[in-house]
Design a protein around this motif. Structure first.
Motif, PDB file in Angstrom:
ATOM      1  N   ILE A  29       0.792  -1.069  -0.053  1.00  0.00           N
ATOM      2  CA  ILE A  29       0.206  -0.109   0.000  1.00  0.00           C
ATOM      3  C   ILE A  29       0.969   1.245  -0.108  1.00  0.00           C
ATOM      4  CG2 ILE A  29      -2.109  -0.878   1.047  1.00  0.00           C
ATOM      5  CD1 ILE A  29      -1.057  -0.112   3.780  1.00  0.00           C
ATOM      6  N   GLY A  30       2.012   1.111   0.188  1.00  0.00           N
ATOM      7  CA  GLY A  30       2.981   2.216   0.238  1.00  0.00           C
ATOM      8  C   GLY A  30       4.492   1.928   0.101  1.00  0.00           C
ATOM      9  N   GLY A  32       7.768   4.425   0.258  1.00  0.00           N
ATOM     10  CA  GLY A  32       8.059   5.679   0.555  1.00  0.00           C
ATOM     11  C   GLY A  32       9.913   5.673   0.587  1.00  0.00           C
ATOM     12  N   PHE A  34      11.801   5.570   3.150  1.00  0.00           N
ATOM     13  CA  PHE A  34      12.346   4.808   4.333  1.00  0.00           C
ATOM     14  C   PHE A  34      11.804   3.415   4.398  1.00  0.00           C
ATOM     15  CE2 PHE A  34      12.529   9.445   4.920  1.00  0.00           C
ATOM     16  CZ  PHE A  34      13.980   9.667   5.024  1.00  0.00           C
ATOM     17  N   ALA A  83      -1.206  -2.802   9.089  1.00  0.00           N
ATOM     18  CA  ALA A  83      -0.317  -2.652   8.123  1.00  0.00           C
ATOM     19  C   ALA A  83       1.312  -2.953   8.574  1.00  0.00           C
ATOM     20  CB  ALA A  83      -0.164  -1.127   8.010  1.00  0.00           C
ATOM     21  N   LYS A  85       4.822  -2.420   8.211  1.00  0.00           N
ATOM     22  CA  LYS A  85       6.122  -1.387   7.660  1.00  0.00           C
ATOM     23  C   LYS A  85       7.320  -1.971   7.653  1.00  0.00           C
ATOM     24  CE  LYS A  85       7.489   3.353   8.414  1.00  0.00           C
ATOM     25  NZ  LYS A  85       7.153   4.625   8.918  1.00  0.00           N
ATOM     26  N   CYS A 113      -1.550   6.827  15.244  1.00  0.00           N
ATOM     27  CA  CYS A 113      -1.492   5.415  14.906  1.00  0.00           C
ATOM     28  C   CYS A 113      -0.805   4.643  15.730  1.00  0.00           C
ATOM     29  CB  CYS A 113      -0.985   5.346  13.493  1.00  0.00           C
ATOM     30  SG  CYS A 113      -1.464   3.467  12.822  1.00  0.00           S
ATOM     31  N   LEU A 129       1.253  -2.312  12.620  1.00  0.00           N
ATOM     32  CA  LEU A 129       0.467  -1.128  12.920  1.00  0.00           C
ATOM     33  C   LEU A 129      -1.093  -1.551  12.595  1.00  0.00           C
ATOM     34  CD1 LEU A 129       2.384   1.408  10.959  1.00  0.00           C
ATOM     35  CD2 LEU A 129       2.382   1.384  13.343  1.00  0.00           C
ATOM     36  N   PRO A 130      -2.138  -1.016  13.242  1.00  0.00           N
ATOM     37  CA  PRO A 130      -3.451  -1.407  12.816  1.00  0.00           C
ATOM     38  C   PRO A 130      -3.564  -0.646  11.275  1.00  0.00           C
ATOM     39  CG  PRO A 130      -3.468   0.088  14.627  1.00  0.00           C
ATOM     40  CD  PRO A 130      -2.089  -0.098  14.398  1.00  0.00           C
ATOM     41  N   TYR A 131      -4.451  -1.217  10.452  1.00  0.00           N
ATOM     42  CA  TYR A 131      -4.751  -0.805   9.348  1.00  0.00           C
ATOM     43  C   TYR A 131      -5.857   0.261   9.326  1.00  0.00           C
ATOM     44  CZ  TYR A 131      -5.894  -0.490   4.413  1.00  0.00           C
ATOM     45  OH  TYR A 131      -6.435   0.549   3.139  1.00  0.00           O
ATOM     46  N   PHE A 132      -5.334   1.260   8.740  1.00  0.00           N
ATOM     47  CA  PHE A 132      -6.183   2.587   8.588  1.00  0.00           C
ATOM     48  C   PHE A 132      -6.757   2.658   7.196  1.00  0.00           C
ATOM     49  CE2 PHE A 132      -5.078   3.392  12.790  1.00  0.00           C
ATOM     50  CZ  PHE A 132      -6.277   3.903  13.339  1.00  0.00           C
ATOM     51  N   HIS A 134      -8.039   4.813   4.113  1.00  0.00           N
ATOM     52  CA  HIS A 134      -7.625   6.282   3.942  1.00  0.00           C
ATOM     53  C   HIS A 134      -7.668   6.569   2.430  1.00  0.00           C
ATOM     54  CE1 HIS A 134      -3.739   4.465   3.664  1.00  0.00           C
ATOM     55  NE2 HIS A 134      -3.297   5.432   2.832  1.00  0.00           N
ATOM     56  N   ASN A 177       1.185  11.613   5.378  1.00  0.00           N
ATOM     57  CA  ASN A 177       1.522  11.052   6.792  1.00  0.00           C
ATOM     58  C   ASN A 177       0.179  11.269   7.764  1.00  0.00           C
ATOM     59  OD1 ASN A 177       4.176   9.988   6.012  1.00  0.00           O
ATOM     60  ND2 ASN A 177       5.100  11.988   6.437  1.00  0.00           N
ATOM     61  N   VAL A 190       0.458   9.224  11.313  1.00  0.00           N
ATOM     62  CA  VAL A 190       1.425   8.101  10.961  1.00  0.00           C
ATOM     63  C   VAL A 190       2.963   8.556  10.858  1.00  0.00           C
ATOM     64  CG1 VAL A 190      -0.103   6.508  10.140  1.00  0.00           C
ATOM     65  CG2 VAL A 190       1.028   7.796   8.431  1.00  0.00           C
TER      66      VAL A 190
HETATM   67  P1  ADP Z   1       7.419   6.246   5.185  1.00  0.00           P
HETATM   68  O1  ADP Z   1       8.513   6.386   6.058  1.00  0.00           O
HETATM   69  O2  ADP Z   1       7.926   5.326   3.984  1.00  0.00           O
HETATM   70  O3  ADP Z   1       6.965   7.522   4.396  1.00  0.00           O
HETATM   71  P2  ADP Z   1       4.984   5.784   6.310  1.00  0.00           P
HETATM   72  O4  ADP Z   1       4.705   5.372   7.519  1.00  0.00           O
HETATM   73  O5  ADP Z   1       4.540   7.361   6.020  1.00  0.00           O
HETATM   74  O6  ADP Z   1       6.395   5.634   5.560  1.00  0.00           O
HETATM   75  O7  ADP Z   1       3.898   5.008   5.393  1.00  0.00           O
HETATM   76  C1  ADP Z   1       3.864   4.957   4.002  1.00  0.00           C
HETATM   77  C2  ADP Z   1       2.333   5.065   3.533  1.00  0.00           C
HETATM   78  O8  ADP Z   1       1.979   3.621   3.834  1.00  0.00           O
HETATM   79  C3  ADP Z   1       1.375   5.978   4.168  1.00  0.00           C
HETATM   80  O9  ADP Z   1       1.496   7.081   3.363  1.00  0.00           O
HETATM   81  C4  ADP Z   1       0.228   5.331   3.911  1.00  0.00           C
HETATM   82  O10 ADP Z   1      -0.252   5.401   2.524  1.00  0.00           O
HETATM   83  C5  ADP Z   1       0.618   3.860   4.270  1.00  0.00           C
HETATM   84  N1  ADP Z   1       0.333   3.240   5.491  1.00  0.00           N
HETATM   85  C6  ADP Z   1       1.262   3.558   6.515  1.00  0.00           C
HETATM   86  N2  ADP Z   1       0.855   3.345   7.571  1.00  0.00           N
HETATM   87  C7  ADP Z   1      -0.548   2.795   7.534  1.00  0.00           C
HETATM   88  C8  ADP Z   1      -1.785   2.242   8.248  1.00  0.00           C
HETATM   89  N3  ADP Z   1      -1.619   2.045   9.706  1.00  0.00           N
HETATM   90  N4  ADP Z   1      -2.838   1.926   7.706  1.00  0.00           N
HETATM   91  C9  ADP Z   1      -2.800   2.005   6.284  1.00  0.00           C
HETATM   92  N5  ADP Z   1      -1.967   2.575   5.601  1.00  0.00           N
HETATM   93  C10 ADP Z   1      -0.817   2.805   6.118  1.00  0.00           C
END
Ligand code: ADP
Ligand code: MG
Length: 391
Positions: A29-30, A32, A34, A83, A85, A113, A129-132, A134, A177, A190
């Protein structure tokens, strides 16, 4: 699901054997700078398992007591979807520990979160993490009404209030975020990957001195740096003064002026500025609103709105001389109300409504160039624009 994602998911499963009895990966789902984040199903979500497995670097991190009847914001809340990570192995162990520790500190905070648990396998760390659910900010921000904006911001500032109460700076407040579901109007903050405790790396900055002392220091500051002309490099030639160093972690377009001016005593006020930029984006219907690649250009963008005179005063707070010869930067600048009218192509014939004017007033408080005068998250929630009884 494309091939590379599928092989990534396979790799993750083979890196953490024996733990996949519990989680079933669904999709990515993401992705980034990091980390990569996956959605997964917690197959045992209706059972409680104590699984604080993080060792070695993370051994000093003590787990919280297990709570059975968890309040709604507890990390132990049951959720079917999680989620996962996966933090890139190139991140330093200290950095990963920092993110997990801060999330742990904030585990009971509304609109933040929570961390369910974390695992480490050699150099690979994953956080659960719990999934949200969005939406993608770009798909809904143009359609937000004033009541929608109020609900969105109330949730964001609630998260900021508790983060700041813990004396933690998030440092990377931006739409990706803050996970927001426009359908349910729920939001969670988050990504504490760049977050830090207030004062953790600070050296004294002029902005924290008494006014009088600041004036004399400003007059002969060795730190003074100037942005005198807009040469491609942006900096004056033959500048032999020592350069100042400060934490500038964050995302372009969302950095507070004091970050750009290399303030060495940055406070939680930097997050309030970034939240103000989100509001500016929504009201102006332009994303990204600021888009410069480097800090000097970013200062020019801000100066174009606020005017060179106020920008100069803002720089001096931190011992920086701001000076520019760029013709589009006027002395006076413009009001944020004018900026909103222009960017939404509304002429004098379609003035802002009373509600919109209140939103702009609130935004001006979030985007005060002086961090010590900027509104705090706690005050923001009491501001007429955000107060519960105002909607
Ligand atoms: P990064 O450090 O790579 O930016 P993030 O914690 O911001 O990591 O997570 C990247 C993306 O993953 C978020 O923008 C979101 O779309 C998705 N994501 C992160 N945490 C969650 C969550 N708890 N539930 C649903 N989607 C999440
Ligand atoms: Mg992020």
């Amino acid at each position: 699901v494309d091939r590379s994602v599928q092989s990534d998911m396979k790799k993750l499963e083979s890196d953490f054997p024996g733990f996949w009895y519990r989680y079933r990966l669904i999709k990515r789902i993401g992705e980034g700078t990091f980390s990569t984040v996956y959605k997964a199903e917690d197959k045992l979500y209706d059972q409680y398992v104590n699984e604080w497995d993080v060792q070695n670097e993370m051994s000093k991190w003590t787990p919280p007591p297990l709570e059975r009847d968890s309040p709604s914001h507890s990390p132990r809340k049951r959720t079917r979807y999680v989620a996962i990570k996966k933090i890139y192995v190139t991140s330093s162990p200290m950095r990963i520990l920092n993110e997990l520790e801060l999330l742990h500190d904030l585990r009971r905070c509304p609109s933040v979160c929570p961390l369910i648990t974390a695992f480490r396998q050699t150099d690979q760390v994953i956080a659960i993490l719990p999934y949200f659910r969005h939406g993608d900010f770009r798909t809904y921000f143009r359609d937000m009404t004033i009541p929608d904006i109020r609900i969105y911001l109330r949730s964001l500032f609630t998260a900021l209030r508790s983060t700041h109460e813990h004396r933690i700076l998030h440092r990377d407040i931006k739409p990706t975020n803050f996970l927001y579901d426009p359908a349910t109007q729920h939001g969670v903050l988050v990504d504490f990957g760049l977050a830090e405790r207030e004062g953790s790396e600070s050296k004294p900055c002029l902005c924290h001195e008494q006014r009088e002392l600041r004036k004399t220091r400003q007059a002969n500051s060795v730190w003074a740096q100037s942005v005198s002309s807009y040469t491609p490099s942006g900096y004056p030639k033959n500048d032999t003064r020592p350069s100042k160093r400060a934490n500038r972690a964050g995302t372009r377009g969302f950095r507070a002026p004091e970050v750009l001016f290399k303030c060495t005593e940055q406070t939680t006020a930097i997050d309030i500025w970034s939240a103000g930029v989100i509001l500016l984006t929504i009201l102006s219907k332009r994303f990204p609103f600021f888009n410069s690649a480097d800090d000097v250009e970013a200062m020019i963008e801000i100066a174009t709105i606020y005017g060179a005179r106020r920008m100069k005063v803002a720089g001096l707070l931190h011992g920086c001389v701001f000076d520019t010869t760029i013709p589009t930067v006027g002395q006076q600048g413009f009001t944020l109300e004018k900026i909103i009218l222009w960017s939404t192509c509304r002429g004098e014939d379609k003035p802002l409504t009373a509600d919109e004017k209140l939103a702009v007033k609130f935004m001006e408080r979030c985007m005060d160039l002086d961090p010590s005068r900027r509104i705090t998250a706690e005050e923001a929630l009491e501001h007429e624009f955000l107060r519960i009884d105002s909607s």
